[in-house]
Design a protein around this motif. Structure first.
Motif, mmCIF file in Angstrom:
data_model
loop_
_atom_site.group_PDB
_atom_site.id
_atom_site.type_symbol
_atom_site.label_atom_id
_atom_site.label_comp_id
_atom_site.label_asym_id
_atom_site.label_seq_id
_atom_site.Cartn_x
_atom_site.Cartn_y
_atom_site.Cartn_z
ATOM 1 N N UNK A 1 44.539 27.521 51.073
ATOM 2 C CA UNK A 1 43.332 27.448 50.247
ATOM 3 C C UNK A 1 43.435 28.324 49.004
ATOM 4 N N UNK A 2 43.921 29.554 49.179
ATOM 5 C CA UNK A 2 44.084 30.453 48.037
ATOM 6 C C UNK A 2 45.207 29.975 47.115
ATOM 7 N N UNK A 3 46.260 29.400 47.696
ATOM 8 C CA UNK A 3 47.329 28.799 46.893
ATOM 9 C C UNK A 3 46.752 27.713 45.976
ATOM 10 N N UNK A 4 45.943 26.820 46.548
ATOM 11 C CA UNK A 4 45.370 25.713 45.784
ATOM 12 C C UNK A 4 44.429 26.218 44.697
ATOM 13 N N UNK A 5 43.585 27.202 45.036
ATOM 14 C CA UNK A 5 42.644 27.752 44.054
ATOM 15 C C UNK A 5 43.390 28.382 42.882
ATOM 16 N N UNK A 6 44.436 29.137 43.169
ATOM 17 C CA UNK A 6 45.233 29.761 42.103
ATOM 18 C C UNK A 6 45.876 28.708 41.213
ATOM 19 N N UNK A 7 46.436 27.665 41.824
ATOM 20 C CA UNK A 7 47.081 26.601 41.051
ATOM 21 C C UNK A 7 46.082 25.903 40.137
ATOM 22 N N UNK A 8 44.890 25.643 40.641
ATOM 23 C CA UNK A 8 43.884 24.942 39.839
ATOM 24 C C UNK A 8 43.397 25.802 38.673
ATOM 25 N N UNK A 9 43.206 27.087 38.918
ATOM 26 C CA UNK A 9 42.745 27.984 37.839
ATOM 27 C C UNK A 9 43.757 28.037 36.705
ATOM 28 N N UNK A 10 45.032 28.248 37.032
ATOM 29 C CA UNK A 10 46.034 28.377 35.975
ATOM 30 C C UNK A 10 46.408 27.028 35.369
ATOM 31 N N UNK A 11 46.236 25.944 36.126
ATOM 32 C CA UNK A 11 46.403 24.607 35.540
ATOM 33 C C UNK A 11 45.331 24.377 34.485
ATOM 34 N N UNK A 12 44.108 24.815 34.763
ATOM 35 C CA UNK A 12 43.009 24.665 33.822
ATOM 36 C C UNK A 12 43.234 25.481 32.553
ATOM 37 N N UNK A 13 43.839 26.675 32.692
ATOM 38 C CA UNK A 13 44.047 27.555 31.538
ATOM 39 C C UNK A 13 45.105 27.012 30.568
ATOM 40 N N UNK A 14 46.026 26.177 31.046
ATOM 41 C CA UNK A 14 47.041 25.553 30.193
ATOM 42 C C UNK A 14 47.797 26.574 29.334
ATOM 43 N N UNK A 15 48.337 27.602 29.964
ATOM 44 C CA UNK A 15 49.099 28.620 29.244
ATOM 45 C C UNK A 15 50.471 28.086 28.868
#
Length: 250
Positions: A95-109
């Protein structure tokens, strides 16, 4: 050589050899060994063989996001393994893996910023990494332990590479460092040797992410200039050197 045949022969062989190496050299060394690009490297290779070199290069940006999520997985699994059995610990960590991936995917760094954040995150996580409680439990082994690991890893790789054309390079890249090897290491170590050995193994894996991340980062540049074999070979040597240096520091 048929790519499917390569997938179902290369991955089980890699998993078996890594498992035997871990048994020989212990938990911390096992984590470092497990952090090498044994799974991500072949997945990237299969992307290139099936989708083209450009697809592979573009997927590397997503891989940086995936590595950040992998750090989250390792730290959370280590922390929660002290109080829970493997199944709830795995669910929370995914769950934390998925949340982290979604947050940084959204940031588009961009690639450079992502690489810097990953390296800083590794160092910070090591400074505050969960500590083992008590000595490792005595080692037990399940019947057909290695074949089970080989089968699970092969299924994961087949699934990720099969979905590549649907997901596109960014999401495929995010899934490249998906904790396939890490999940196998975590579950089996947690079940057979307890939380302390699991924490030691996953901490070793996080140390190895300094080299692993650099391996993938370099592919964004080397693949434009050299063959796949030479690009992977150069980056693999750099990965090993970084791991050796990092293991002395931590």
């Amino acid at each position: 050589m048929n790519i499917l045949l390569l997938k179902v022969t290369l991955m089980p062989t890699v998993i078996a050899l890594v498992t035997l190496a871990i048994r020989k050299w212990g938990s911390k060394a096992g984590g470092l060994i497990g952090s090498m690009p044994w799974v991500a490297g072949p997945i990237l290779l299969f992307f290139i063989l099936e989708q083209g070199k450009s697809f592979g290069i573009y997927s590397i940006q997503g891989s940086m996001t995936g590595i950040l999520a992998l750090i989250s997985f390792c730290v959370s699994y280590s922390a929660f393994s002290r109080n829970f059995t493997w199944f709830p610990t795995l669910l929370i960590s995914y769950g934390l893996y998925t949340a982290t991936a979604l947050v940084f995917k959204y940031l588009q760094l961009n690639l450079y910023v992502s690489y810097a954040i990953v390296m800083i995150s590794v160092v910070l996580s090591l400074q505050f990494y969960p500590l083992p409680i008590g000595p490792p439990a005595s080692t037990r082994r399940l019947p057909f332990d290695i074949p089970i690991r080989m089968a699970v890893a092969t299924v994961f790789v087949l699934a990720i590479t099969a979905l590549a054309s649907v997901l596109g390079p960014n999401w495929s890249g995010i899934l490249t460092p998906f904790p396939i090897m890490t999940t196998i290491l975590a579950i089996f170590t947690h079940t057979l040797q307890g939380s302390s050995a699991t924490i030691t193994t996953l901490r070793g894996l996080v140390i190895g992410l300094l080299g692993f991340t650099t391996f993938l980062f370099l592919q964004a540049f080397l693949l434009n200039q050299y063959s796949v074999a030479l690009s992977f070979g150069i980056a693999f040597v750099v990965n090993v050197l970084i791991n050796l240096a990092a293991s002395r520091v931590w």
